[in-house]
Design a protein around this motif. Structure first.
Motif, PDB file in Angstrom:
ATOM      1  N   GLU A 121      -9.871   9.450  -2.191  1.00 18.51           N
ATOM      2  CA  GLU A 121     -11.288   9.648  -2.477  1.00 18.51           C
ATOM      3  C   GLU A 121     -12.169   8.608  -1.793  1.00 18.51           C
ATOM      4  OE1 GLU A 121      -9.078   8.425  -4.530  1.00 18.51           O
ATOM      5  OE2 GLU A 121      -9.930   6.659  -5.525  1.00 18.51           O
ATOM      6  N   PHE A 137       0.850  -1.185   0.000  1.00 17.21           N
ATOM      7  CA  PHE A 137       0.000   0.000   0.000  1.00 17.21           C
ATOM      8  C   PHE A 137       0.880   1.228   0.000  1.00 17.21           C
ATOM      9  CE2 PHE A 137       1.038  -0.979   4.345  1.00 17.21           C
ATOM     10  CZ  PHE A 137       1.397   0.253   4.863  1.00 17.21           C
ATOM     11  N   LYS A 138       0.268   2.366  -0.305  1.00 21.77           N
ATOM     12  CA  LYS A 138       0.965   3.630  -0.114  1.00 21.77           C
ATOM     13  C   LYS A 138       0.113   4.433   0.847  1.00 21.77           C
ATOM     14  CE  LYS A 138       2.969   3.861  -4.714  1.00 21.77           C
ATOM     15  NZ  LYS A 138       2.439   4.098  -6.056  1.00 21.77           N
ATOM     16  N   GLU A 139       0.766   5.196   1.708  1.00 16.18           N
ATOM     17  CA  GLU A 139      -0.029   5.997   2.651  1.00 16.18           C
ATOM     18  C   GLU A 139      -0.820   7.054   1.901  1.00 16.18           C
ATOM     19  OE1 GLU A 139       2.296   7.469   5.884  1.00 16.18           O
ATOM     20  OE2 GLU A 139       3.018   5.456   6.369  1.00 16.18           O
ATOM     21  N   ASP A 140      -0.161   7.583   0.853  1.00 15.02           N
ATOM     22  CA  ASP A 140      -0.749   8.721   0.172  1.00 15.02           C
ATOM     23  C   ASP A 140      -1.417   8.279  -1.140  1.00 15.02           C
ATOM     24  OD1 ASP A 140      -1.353  11.340  -0.185  1.00 15.02           O
ATOM     25  OD2 ASP A 140       0.527  11.831  -1.191  1.00 15.02           O
ATOM     26  N   GLU A 141      -2.537   7.624  -1.035  1.00 19.39           N
ATOM     27  CA  GLU A 141      -3.228   7.180  -2.251  1.00 19.39           C
ATOM     28  C   GLU A 141      -4.713   6.975  -1.949  1.00 19.39           C
ATOM     29  OE1 GLU A 141      -1.898   3.267  -3.426  1.00 19.39           O
ATOM     30  OE2 GLU A 141      -2.628   2.375  -1.590  1.00 19.39           O
ATOM     31  N   LEU A 142      -5.506   6.878  -2.998  1.00 19.86           N
ATOM     32  CA  LEU A 142      -6.929   6.520  -2.902  1.00 19.86           C
ATOM     33  C   LEU A 142      -7.689   7.365  -1.871  1.00 19.86           C
ATOM     34  CD1 LEU A 142      -6.448   2.626  -2.879  1.00 19.86           C
ATOM     35  CD2 LEU A 142      -6.884   4.054  -4.875  1.00 19.86           C
TER      36      LEU A 142
END
Lengths: 141, 372
Positions: B370, B363-368
């Protein structure tokens, strides 16, 4: 209730945050619609997407997953993983024309009883507007 | 790395030429084992076979146009528990190579001591078609080599998944690649990794420059992509909404063959085979009460939808699911459609790069943002 459509909603709520928020909402005597059927799970990241399909196929009009705010997961990164899974789930619903708007993911911490009650109100109204889901009506699934 | 060499082959007999090349690699590198498609003793089919005897290797048909199972699944059976103590050459179709990469990421294959070889594949026939041809004494292999591999023609009878395959050539992760397309005549050998380079260095092959191999591969790839876009549209139309989905899978008998043949589905404790699906009479009474009726077997749509959420991000579009279906459901097309969309979300291409992490395990902390 007569012929009025009452949405059937299933919620998968994290033990450490959203479930506690639900408790807080209750002990604070906040009012929210009874449409939600809460299921307490240990982490939003522990919800196998199969169970979300199961909920829809068994007649849920909407499914909401509640987890800890990003960065606050009791198990460090479960909610980030849940977010990816929900994104994949939503993408599949969209591709197959299964009304992806019926699936919500929300971050509600243990102290946010008010946010919990409001989110449940919002989600119930949102699904009420969308009307009954067709997914659970087919007996040949 | 990235160097190209010429492989001299007498006449058009690619199967013999490549077999001799494999033997040369084995002799010069002191390798005793190879996994390669081999004519089975009954002479009517070809299966990937773990071969040690040089004598039996005479029946090798490395580029046989048939894909009875995925060799990747077999490589997993060989190397899952521990790395092989001896070197093994593994001859793979490009789709199998992609599956090997995915299974390696899932820790189902140990690559140590494996040398992966792949080639420009112009598709495989359905096993039944191929078996019938061999049984009828038809030299289907030679025809395939001269028409399809060497001239690059696409055969009408190859599997649907092969007709739409955009990645029909060895990726950068083949230690050794064998090319027929855009080679300015003849067969070329590519070394793509250090392991491959080292293996080939002992052979004394002649270097060869080719002008526009990449361009020609790209051209075929693009044409197939356009073709897929058309099919994609049709399948999307056919499966839109739950009622259409039920229609699409109306012949499903819940046999799980598609899953058992899927190279990506490896879980030892599979959810779909678990006691979750051992029901009591009360379950059926409940469903019947709620929906009025329950089709038996139940949970067929649930199975396909659920499997999609589990494996679509790693679907390599090999089409073995469709081959495995006893009722000819177009499983591959639907899975490819969903795979396309889910992989695009994370800009992930299964089998492209060993370093690329499978979307569901990271995962990335800074994603999705929305979503939540």
């Amino acid at each position: 209730m007569g012929d009025k459509f009452e949405p059937k909603l299933v919620g998968f709520f994290c033990n450490w945050c959203t479930s506690s928020a639900a408790d807080l909402a209750g002990t604070s005597r906040m009012q929210y619609p009874p449409n939600i059927r809460p299921i307490r799970v240990m982490c939003s990241g522990s919800v196998d997407t199969a169970y979300i399909w199961r909920a829809f196929l068994e007649g849920a009009d909407g499914v909401i997953i509640g987890g800890c705010h990003p960065g606050d997961c009791h198990y460090v990164s479960g909610n980030y993983k849940a977010r990816r899974r929900i994104k994949i789930f939503e993408t599949i619903m969209k591709t197959l024309g299964l009304d992806e708007k019926r699936l919500w993911l929300r971050w509600i911490s243990a102290s946010e009883g008010k946010k919990f009650a409001e989110t449940m109100k919002e989600f119930t109204e949102h699904i009420r507007k969308l009307g009954p889901s067709k997914i659970g009506k087919n007996w040949s699934v | 790395m990235g160097e190209r060499f010429q492989l001299k082959i007498a006449g058009d007999d690619l199967n013999k030429g490549i077999k001799d090349f494999l033997i040369q690699i084995m002799d010069k590198n002191k390798i005793n084992n190879v996994v390669v498609p081999l004519l089975i003793p009954s002479k009517n089919n070809v299966f990937p076979t773990f071969v040690r005897s040089k004598e039996l290797l005479e029946d090798a048909k490395p580029v046989a146009p048939v894909l009875p199972i995925s060799t990747a699944t077999m490589v997993s059976k060989i190397t899952k528990l521990s790395p092989s103590p001896e070197k093994i050459l593994v001859f793979l179709k490009p789709c199998e190579l992609r599956a090997v990469l995915e299974l390696t990421k899932f820790k189902q294959i140990t690559l140590d001591n494996l040398i992966l070889i792949s080639y420009d594949c112009m598709g495989a026939y359905k096993t039944e078609f191929y078996e019938e041809a061999l049984s009828g004494g038809k030299d289907i292999d030679s025809e395939y080599v001269s028409k399809n591999l060497l001239k690059g023609e696409q055969d009408e009878n190859i599997r649907d998944a092969c007709k739409l395959c955009e990645n029909f050539f060895p990726t950068a992760f083949a230690d050794i690649g064998i090319g027929f397309i855009g080679t300015d005549g003849g067969v070329i050998i590519e070394s793509n990794t250090e392991k491959g380079e080292e293996t080939l260095s002992k052979l004394g092959l002649e270097k060869k420059e080719v002008k526009d191999r990449d361009g020609k591969l790209e051209k075929i790839s693009r044409k197939r992509k356009e073709e897929w876009e058309k099919v994609r549209k049709d399948i999307k139309g056919e499966t839109e909404g739950i009622d259409n989905l039920v229609k699409y899978f109306s012949k499903c008998i819940d046999c799980h063959n598609c899953m058992s043949q899927c190279p990506i589905c490896f879980c030892r404790e599979c959810f779909w085979e678990s006691p979750t699906f051992e029901f009591t009479p009360l379950n059926f009474l409940g469903w019947a009460k709620k929906r009025g009726a329950v089709k038996l077997p139940t949970d067929t749509i649930f199975f396909h939808l659920g499997r999609l959420t589990h494996m679509a991000t790693s679907c390599i579009a090999c089409g073995l699911c469709s081959d495995a279906c006893p009722n000819d459901i177009k499983v591959y097309e639907l899975f490819h459609l969903v795979a396309d969309d889910t992989q695009a979300v994370f800009d992930y291409k299964p089998g492209r790069d060993l370093e690329e992490e499978v979307p569901l395990v990271t995962f990335k902390e800074d994603e999705l943002k929305e979503l939540g």
